[in-house]
Write a protein that holds these residues in place. Sequence first.
Motif, short mmCIF file in Angstrom:
data_model
loop_
_atom_site.label_atom_id
_atom_site.label_comp_id
_atom_site.label_asym_id
_atom_site.label_seq_id
_atom_site.Cartn_x
_atom_site.Cartn_y
_atom_site.Cartn_z
N GLY A 55 16.84 14.03 4.88
CA GLY A 55 16.08 12.79 4.88
C GLY A 55 16.80 11.69 4.13
O GLY A 55 17.91 11.86 3.62
N GLN A 56 16.15 10.55 4.05
CA GLN A 56 16.70 9.37 3.42
C GLN A 56 15.77 8.88 2.31
O GLN A 56 14.56 9.14 2.34
CB GLN A 56 16.84 8.23 4.45
N ILE A 57 16.36 8.16 1.34
CA ILE A 57 15.58 7.42 0.36
C ILE A 57 15.91 5.95 0.54
O ILE A 57 17.08 5.55 0.41
CB ILE A 57 15.88 7.88 -1.08
N ALA A 98 7.30 17.89 -7.29
CA ALA A 98 8.32 18.01 -6.26
C ALA A 98 8.96 19.40 -6.34
O ALA A 98 9.43 19.81 -7.39
CB ALA A 98 9.38 16.93 -6.44
N PRO A 99 9.00 20.14 -5.22
CA PRO A 99 9.59 21.48 -5.25
C PRO A 99 11.12 21.41 -5.26
O PRO A 99 11.71 20.39 -4.88
CB PRO A 99 9.08 22.10 -3.94
N PRO A 100 11.78 22.46 -5.67
CA PRO A 100 13.25 22.49 -5.57
C PRO A 100 13.66 22.54 -4.11
O PRO A 100 12.88 22.97 -3.24
CB PRO A 100 13.62 23.77 -6.32
N PRO A 101 14.87 22.08 -3.77
CA PRO A 101 15.28 22.06 -2.36
C PRO A 101 15.16 23.42 -1.68
O PRO A 101 14.83 23.48 -0.49
CB PRO A 101 16.75 21.60 -2.45
N GLY A 102 15.39 24.50 -2.40
CA GLY A 102 15.31 25.81 -1.78
C GLY A 102 13.92 26.22 -1.36
O GLY A 102 13.75 27.15 -0.55
N ALA A 103 12.89 25.55 -1.89
CA ALA A 103 11.51 25.88 -1.53
C ALA A 103 11.06 25.19 -0.25
O ALA A 103 9.98 25.50 0.27
CB ALA A 103 10.58 25.51 -2.68
N LEU A 113 17.16 14.69 -4.71
CA LEU A 113 17.75 15.97 -4.32
C LEU A 113 17.03 16.59 -3.14
O LEU A 113 17.65 17.09 -2.19
CB LEU A 113 17.74 16.94 -5.51
N LEU A 114 15.71 16.56 -3.16
CA LEU A 114 14.93 17.16 -2.08
C LEU A 114 15.12 16.40 -0.78
O LEU A 114 15.31 17.01 0.28
CB LEU A 114 13.45 17.18 -2.48
N ALA A 156 13.19 26.39 5.80
CA ALA A 156 14.57 26.33 6.29
C ALA A 156 14.70 25.49 7.55
O ALA A 156 15.70 24.79 7.75
CB ALA A 156 15.09 27.75 6.54
N ASN A 157 13.72 25.55 8.40
CA ASN A 157 13.74 24.74 9.63
C ASN A 157 12.74 23.59 9.55
O ASN A 157 12.21 23.11 10.56
CB ASN A 157 13.41 25.62 10.84
N GLY A 158 12.48 23.18 8.33
CA GLY A 158 11.48 22.14 8.12
C GLY A 158 11.97 20.76 8.49
O GLY A 158 13.17 20.54 8.73
N PRO A 159 11.06 19.79 8.52
CA PRO A 159 11.39 18.42 8.92
C PRO A 159 12.15 17.69 7.82
O PRO A 159 12.08 18.08 6.65
CB PRO A 159 10.02 17.79 9.15
N PRO A 160 12.86 16.64 8.16
CA PRO A 160 13.47 15.80 7.12
C PRO A 160 12.39 15.07 6.32
O PRO A 160 11.35 14.69 6.86
CB PRO A 160 14.35 14.84 7.91
N LEU A 161 12.66 14.91 5.04
CA LEU A 161 11.75 14.18 4.16
C LEU A 161 12.32 12.80 3.90
O LEU A 161 13.40 12.66 3.29
CB LEU A 161 11.57 14.94 2.84
N HIS A 162 11.63 11.76 4.36
CA HIS A 162 12.05 10.39 4.13
C HIS A 162 11.15 9.78 3.05
O HIS A 162 9.92 9.85 3.15
CB HIS A 162 11.94 9.56 5.41
N VAL A 163 11.77 9.20 2.02
CA VAL A 163 11.04 8.62 0.91
C VAL A 163 11.20 7.10 0.95
O VAL A 163 12.33 6.59 0.90
CB VAL A 163 11.54 9.17 -0.44
#
Length: 525
Positions: free
Chosen positions: A457-459, A38-43, A450-451, A46-53
């Motif tokens: 996004g949501q978990i 899993a990359p750090p949030p800064g990686a 964190l990511l 910037a305009n990327g999609p939300p990550l839903h887990v």
Amino acid sequence: MAIARQKIFTRLSAILKKYDPAQIAAVFLLTDGEVTDAPPPGAWPANGPPLHVLLVGAPDEQNAWLEIAPAPPYALVGETVQLRVRPHWRAADSNSDRAILTITDGKEKSTRTAADDEWLTIDFPIRHTGPNQLVLQLPKFDDAIFPATQTALININGIAGDVHVLWQSTASNPPAWLRRLTADPQIKLQNAPADNDHFTGNDIVIFNQPFAQANTKWQNSLADYIRGGGHVLFLQNSPPQQPVIPALQNVLPITWNDGAAADSAVTLTPAGQIHPITADMTDEISGLTAHSNAAPNPNNDANVLLTDGGHHALLAISNAGQGRIAALTQSDLFDAAIGEALLRRTLLWLLQEPELATRNINAVQQGDDVRIEYSGDDSVLSLKITRPDRSVFEAPLIPESAALKVAHFTPDKIGIYRISDGSSETFFPFGNLTAPEWQHTAATAEHLSLLATATGGQILWLAQTPAPDVRFVTGEQSGGAEWLALRESRAATITGITLTPLLPKIALLLVVFCALAYAWQRESR
């Protein structure tokens, strides 16, 4: 699924690079959360999609497992292998950061206090050739989702090294059978005078008529040596010339009677018919004669395997403390037709080789079933089998020969099966419990929370929200407790315009003319 193999983001980053991140509505991950890249949030773009887990399982899942560092598959008999083990647990019924680890090496059972996620060094003595088993077991965590991982089995095959034999006798010349024994290059023979009372450092000590000069000090030293783990072959053709002190008599498998005895037929006792030293020698002893004045010692668990016609003991064996002793009251038997096999098997029994054990349990897989071969106590009618979840059932034993019984069972759970007759036991592994997907079975949000939060996004735990809603949003909404957001960016990219006429001009005029002609015709009616 596996913590060592789940490289989700390595693949996902390659996919994201193919598209404009602003045009991706969302990324959904269906996982147990055990990811390693899993990359750090800064990686994240910037305009990327939300990550839903979407996490399988529940947030309160419990698990416990044992991590084993690589161990050598082979070691010399007599060596001690150092193993490294790290226990892990996450269990509600464990309110301590320490637990008791039970260690069983086939002969001894011990315990160690273990801390969660801390490496331990465990000494594993290699006692015999063939598989040596070490079993490690955590306390039973009742609510763990996969109980089998609380037990681990380590197999190391013992390889025979040199066998050091001390020969102690009043006779100046060794007998022929001993000279044949030392023809084996692995047998290292050392001679000692009859009154020698230092026996340590040898694998086997053979005494020939030892009581000719046996004083009290010598007898005490011998009794201590046997109880401490010594292996002794005792050759005494006639009653001792010196009194046997109680300390030694209590460890000897035989006592002696006064009077002369005449030669009579050598006979297998009921114990001898099933013991692996003599079980298949019925035909070989036919016609042999011998005599003895010995009787089994009532003060220990002596097994008499061979007798003469008067039921006097010719070959008897027993365990004493940590040691073993075999007594032969007619050493000429080693020069008979059965001599070579009898000597070899007796020595292997003294060295505690598994195939010569008084009780032996061997389990092998045959297709979907497990076949158990048992030799030992004839009164044992079934074997107790403990499943990986520590439930117990019994497998009935069916006689296959005079010395062998068999049982079968079908394993229905992955893990370690304990097979016992009440006195001895063996362990049978079913499935590969060292695979990471079996050890890391409890889902976690730790690696992705964190990511997911940073990307909007949501978990969600599927055990709590099995069917979350999916809704399009145009703002920065990240979703709710039971729904997930799909970003509606309304973005478009025009890469070019091409104008193509539907029909050539002449064809278009023809169509118009035909339509007008049809209309005039209808008007003229």
